[in-house]
Design a protein around this motif. Structure first.
Motif, mmCIF file in Angstrom:
data_model
loop_
_atom_site.group_PDB
_atom_site.id
_atom_site.type_symbol
_atom_site.label_atom_id
_atom_site.label_comp_id
_atom_site.label_asym_id
_atom_site.label_seq_id
_atom_site.Cartn_x
_atom_site.Cartn_y
_atom_site.Cartn_z
ATOM 1 N N ILE A 112 8.587 4.229 -3.954
ATOM 2 C CA ILE A 112 8.235 3.379 -3.110
ATOM 3 C C ILE A 112 7.169 2.549 -3.739
ATOM 4 C CG2 ILE A 112 7.799 3.976 -0.296
ATOM 5 C CD1 ILE A 112 10.259 6.378 -1.518
ATOM 6 N N LEU A 113 6.258 3.446 -4.518
ATOM 7 C CA LEU A 113 5.107 2.711 -3.987
ATOM 8 C C LEU A 113 4.941 1.825 -5.281
ATOM 9 C CD1 LEU A 113 1.644 3.421 -4.458
ATOM 10 C CD2 LEU A 113 2.147 4.827 -6.812
ATOM 11 N N ALA A 114 5.708 1.466 -6.869
ATOM 12 C CA ALA A 114 6.128 -0.099 -6.647
ATOM 13 C C ALA A 114 6.182 -1.000 -6.149
ATOM 14 C CB ALA A 114 6.726 0.499 -8.384
ATOM 15 N N THR A 115 7.558 -0.445 -5.503
ATOM 16 C CA THR A 115 8.801 -1.937 -4.480
ATOM 17 C C THR A 115 6.800 -2.169 -3.513
ATOM 18 O OG1 THR A 115 10.342 0.093 -4.465
ATOM 19 C CG2 THR A 115 9.759 -1.951 -3.010
ATOM 20 N N ILE A 116 6.360 -1.739 -3.194
ATOM 21 C CA ILE A 116 4.864 -1.565 -1.873
ATOM 22 C C ILE A 116 4.062 -2.235 -2.944
ATOM 23 C CG2 ILE A 116 3.927 -1.068 0.149
ATOM 24 C CD1 ILE A 116 6.934 -0.645 0.364
ATOM 25 N N SER A 117 3.692 -1.533 -3.582
ATOM 26 C CA SER A 117 3.015 -2.344 -4.453
ATOM 27 C C SER A 117 2.833 -3.689 -5.146
ATOM 28 C CB SER A 117 2.173 -1.272 -5.533
ATOM 29 O OG SER A 117 1.945 -0.712 -5.337
ATOM 30 N N ARG A 118 4.519 -4.054 -5.144
ATOM 31 C CA ARG A 118 4.753 -5.427 -5.625
ATOM 32 C C ARG A 118 4.957 -6.284 -5.005
ATOM 33 N NH1 ARG A 118 3.378 -4.883 -11.209
ATOM 34 N NH2 ARG A 118 3.487 -2.998 -12.180
ATOM 35 N N ARG A 119 4.567 -5.906 -3.700
ATOM 36 C CA ARG A 119 5.538 -6.881 -2.986
ATOM 37 C C ARG A 119 4.523 -8.133 -3.069
ATOM 38 N NH1 ARG A 119 8.207 -4.393 2.841
ATOM 39 N NH2 ARG A 119 7.131 -6.711 3.315
ATOM 40 N N ASN A 120 4.828 -9.489 -3.165
ATOM 41 C CA ASN A 120 4.191 -10.209 -2.583
ATOM 42 C C ASN A 120 3.919 -10.464 -1.097
ATOM 43 O OD1 ASN A 120 3.884 -11.215 -5.341
ATOM 44 N ND2 ASN A 120 6.557 -12.116 -4.815
ATOM 45 N N GLU A 121 4.713 -10.348 -0.121
ATOM 46 C CA GLU A 121 4.060 -10.508 1.364
ATOM 47 C C GLU A 121 3.525 -9.483 1.493
ATOM 48 O OE1 GLU A 121 6.770 -13.657 3.632
ATOM 49 O OE2 GLU A 121 5.944 -14.712 1.739
ATOM 50 N N GLY A 122 2.907 -9.159 2.436
ATOM 51 C CA GLY A 122 2.281 -7.908 3.492
ATOM 52 C C GLY A 122 1.799 -6.706 2.409
ATOM 53 N N ARG A 123 1.997 -7.268 1.063
ATOM 54 C CA ARG A 123 0.889 -5.672 0.478
ATOM 55 C C ARG A 123 0.199 -4.668 1.617
ATOM 56 N NH1 ARG A 123 -2.774 -3.800 -3.312
ATOM 57 N NH2 ARG A 123 -1.854 -3.112 -5.089
ATOM 58 N N PRO A 124 -0.099 -3.976 1.309
ATOM 59 C CA PRO A 124 -1.460 -3.238 1.877
ATOM 60 C C PRO A 124 -2.484 -3.622 0.694
ATOM 61 C CG PRO A 124 0.126 -1.689 2.293
ATOM 62 C CD PRO A 124 1.195 -2.716 1.471
ATOM 63 N N PRO A 125 -3.849 -3.496 1.203
ATOM 64 C CA PRO A 125 -4.889 -4.516 0.228
ATOM 65 C C PRO A 125 -4.692 -3.059 -0.420
ATOM 66 C CG PRO A 125 -5.243 -5.283 2.196
ATOM 67 C CD PRO A 125 -3.734 -4.271 2.793
ATOM 68 N N LEU A 126 -5.200 -2.364 0.323
ATOM 69 C CA LEU A 126 -5.201 -1.007 -0.421
ATOM 70 C C LEU A 126 -4.336 -0.334 -1.007
ATOM 71 C CD1 LEU A 126 -7.597 0.788 -2.240
ATOM 72 C CD2 LEU A 126 -8.790 1.401 -0.001
ATOM 73 N N MET A 127 -4.180 0.363 -2.324
ATOM 74 C CA MET A 127 -2.701 1.580 -2.259
ATOM 75 C C MET A 127 -3.138 1.912 -3.182
ATOM 76 S SD MET A 127 0.424 -0.095 -1.052
ATOM 77 C CE MET A 127 1.341 0.845 -2.371
ATOM 78 N N VAL A 128 -2.738 2.664 -3.426
ATOM 79 C CA VAL A 128 -3.384 5.006 -4.095
ATOM 80 C C VAL A 128 -2.145 5.500 -3.623
ATOM 81 C CG1 VAL A 128 -4.338 6.296 -2.908
ATOM 82 C CG2 VAL A 128 -5.732 4.405 -2.669
ATOM 83 N N GLY A 129 -2.068 5.502 -4.681
ATOM 84 C CA GLY A 129 -1.000 6.412 -5.731
ATOM 85 C C GLY A 129 -1.548 7.886 -6.487
ATOM 86 N N PHE A 130 -0.286 8.516 -6.770
ATOM 87 C CA PHE A 130 -0.631 10.300 -6.874
ATOM 88 C C PHE A 130 -0.122 10.442 -8.236
ATOM 89 C CE2 PHE A 130 -3.459 12.605 -3.814
ATOM 90 C CZ PHE A 130 -3.276 11.674 -3.071
ATOM 91 N N ALA A 131 -0.392 11.176 -8.978
ATOM 92 C CA ALA A 131 -0.380 11.172 -10.147
ATOM 93 C C ALA A 131 -0.317 12.898 -10.113
ATOM 94 C CB ALA A 131 -0.605 10.801 -11.634
ATOM 95 N N ALA A 132 0.559 13.579 -10.359
ATOM 96 C CA ALA A 132 0.577 15.172 -10.784
ATOM 97 C C ALA A 132 1.289 15.157 -12.511
ATOM 98 C CB ALA A 132 2.327 16.193 -9.792
ATOM 99 N N GLU A 133 0.265 15.630 -13.279
ATOM 100 C CA GLU A 133 0.559 15.988 -14.444
ATOM 101 C C GLU A 133 0.341 17.412 -14.993
ATOM 102 O OE1 GLU A 133 1.476 13.328 -15.973
ATOM 103 O OE2 GLU A 133 1.639 11.879 -14.962
ATOM 104 N N THR A 134 1.030 17.441 -16.348
ATOM 105 C CA THR A 134 0.769 19.202 -16.762
ATOM 106 C C THR A 134 -0.261 18.631 -17.867
ATOM 107 O OG1 THR A 134 2.974 18.320 -17.710
ATOM 108 C CG2 THR A 134 3.103 20.108 -16.317
ATOM 109 N N GLU A 135 0.007 18.047 -18.605
ATOM 110 C CA GLU A 135 -1.116 17.766 -19.876
ATOM 111 C C GLU A 135 -1.482 15.472 -19.866
ATOM 112 O OE1 GLU A 135 1.383 18.108 -23.346
ATOM 113 O OE2 GLU A 135 2.476 16.463 -23.220
ATOM 114 N N HIS A 136 -2.973 15.602 -20.582
ATOM 115 C CA HIS A 136 -2.828 13.874 -20.658
ATOM 116 C C HIS A 136 -3.612 13.410 -19.600
ATOM 117 C CE1 HIS A 136 -2.341 15.022 -24.939
ATOM 118 N NE2 HIS A 136 -0.853 14.696 -24.371
ATOM 119 N N VAL A 137 -3.923 14.073 -18.321
ATOM 120 C CA VAL A 137 -3.691 14.120 -17.001
ATOM 121 C C VAL A 137 -4.977 12.306 -17.025
ATOM 122 C CG1 VAL A 137 -4.441 14.130 -15.176
ATOM 123 C CG2 VAL A 137 -4.180 16.094 -16.179
#
Ligand code: C5P
Length: 223
Positions: free
Chosen positions: A127-152
């Motif tokens: 969902i994050l990549a689909t919306i972030s890569r939209r040519n039209e109607g992409r929100p100008p500021l896109m924020v994602g999360f990353a939950a990691e257990t190492e090399h954060v």
């Protein structure tokens, strides 16, 4: 009219897990309480934004002053987000299941004398990549999360590029931290501008600070 750092903005937040049906009574899911995403939706509303929260199944009440849309699956979540566009900011904190069952049963699968059902998996939309890569109607500021257990930080930098978003909020979910389902979180803000590491804070405080930070974010620039 509302005042605050996000007054006049429309913010879409995703939160919680998704449930991917195996049959009408069983599902595949990710472990997610929705606490951080819901706290962000609440904080954004308190900062004056109009907020649409697209939430997977969680045990939390709908936050006050927020339009909450409840969904089950990743595909439903993507459709609800697309329906909610346009927006100024997308904050995608949901723990979306990476796969769904391609051959989900319409009836409950019965146990059959030790014969095991064969579940064919297929990939869910990102969902994050689909919306972030939209040519039209992409929100100008896109924020994602990353939950990691190492090399954060390193993984967060890769994720920023891979997803095409503007900011990754990375957190360490290794078992010692107790982040999953807990009330506190240690995050790193990873963007083109660099890395900002915050002290361990209540999820509500992480939400407030994040919202404040996004209110002054230099969209398309170097933060
Ligand atoms: O790839 P990974 O799941 O680690 O990426 C996490 C980020 O991507 C989160 O912001 C999450 O909400 C988002 N995501 C998504 N759709 C997916 C998988 C992840 O929006 N199918």
């Amino acid at each position: 009219a509302p005042s605050g750092p996000l007054a006049g903005r429309h913010v879409i937040v995703t939160s919680g897990p998704t449930h991917e049906p195996i049959d009408p009574v069983r599902y595949i899911a990710n472990r997610s309480s929705g606490k951080q995403g819901h706290a962000i939706a609440k904080a954004a509303a308190e900062a004056g934004a109009r907020v649409t929260l697209v939430s997977g199944p969680v045990d939390l009440p709908d936050p006050a002053g927020v339009t909450t849309i409840r969904v089950e699956s990743a595909r439903d979540m993507l459709a609800a987000v697309e329906q909610a566009l346009p927006a100024d900011i997308g904050i995608f904190a949901a723990a979306v299941a990476d796969w769904r069952v391609a051959n989900a049963g319409e009836q409950k699968i019965k146990k059959d004398g030790g014969r095991l059902p064969e579940l064919a998996l297929t990939e869910n939309p990102d969902i994050l990549a689909t919306i972030s890569r939209r040519n039209e109607g992409r929100p100008p500021l896109m924020v994602g999360f990353a939950a990691e257990t190492e090399h954060v930080i390193e993984y967060a930098k890769r994720k920023l590029a891979k997803k095409g978003c503007d900011l990754i909020v990375a957190n360490d979910v290794s078992a010692e931290g107790g982040v999953m389902g807990g009330d506190r979180n240690t995050v790193h803000l990873v963007s083109q501008a660099g890395v900002e590491t915050w002290p361990t804070l209540d999820k509500a405080e992480v939400a407030r600070r994040l919202v404040e930070r996004l209110g002054t974010w230099n969209v398309g620039g170097k933060a």
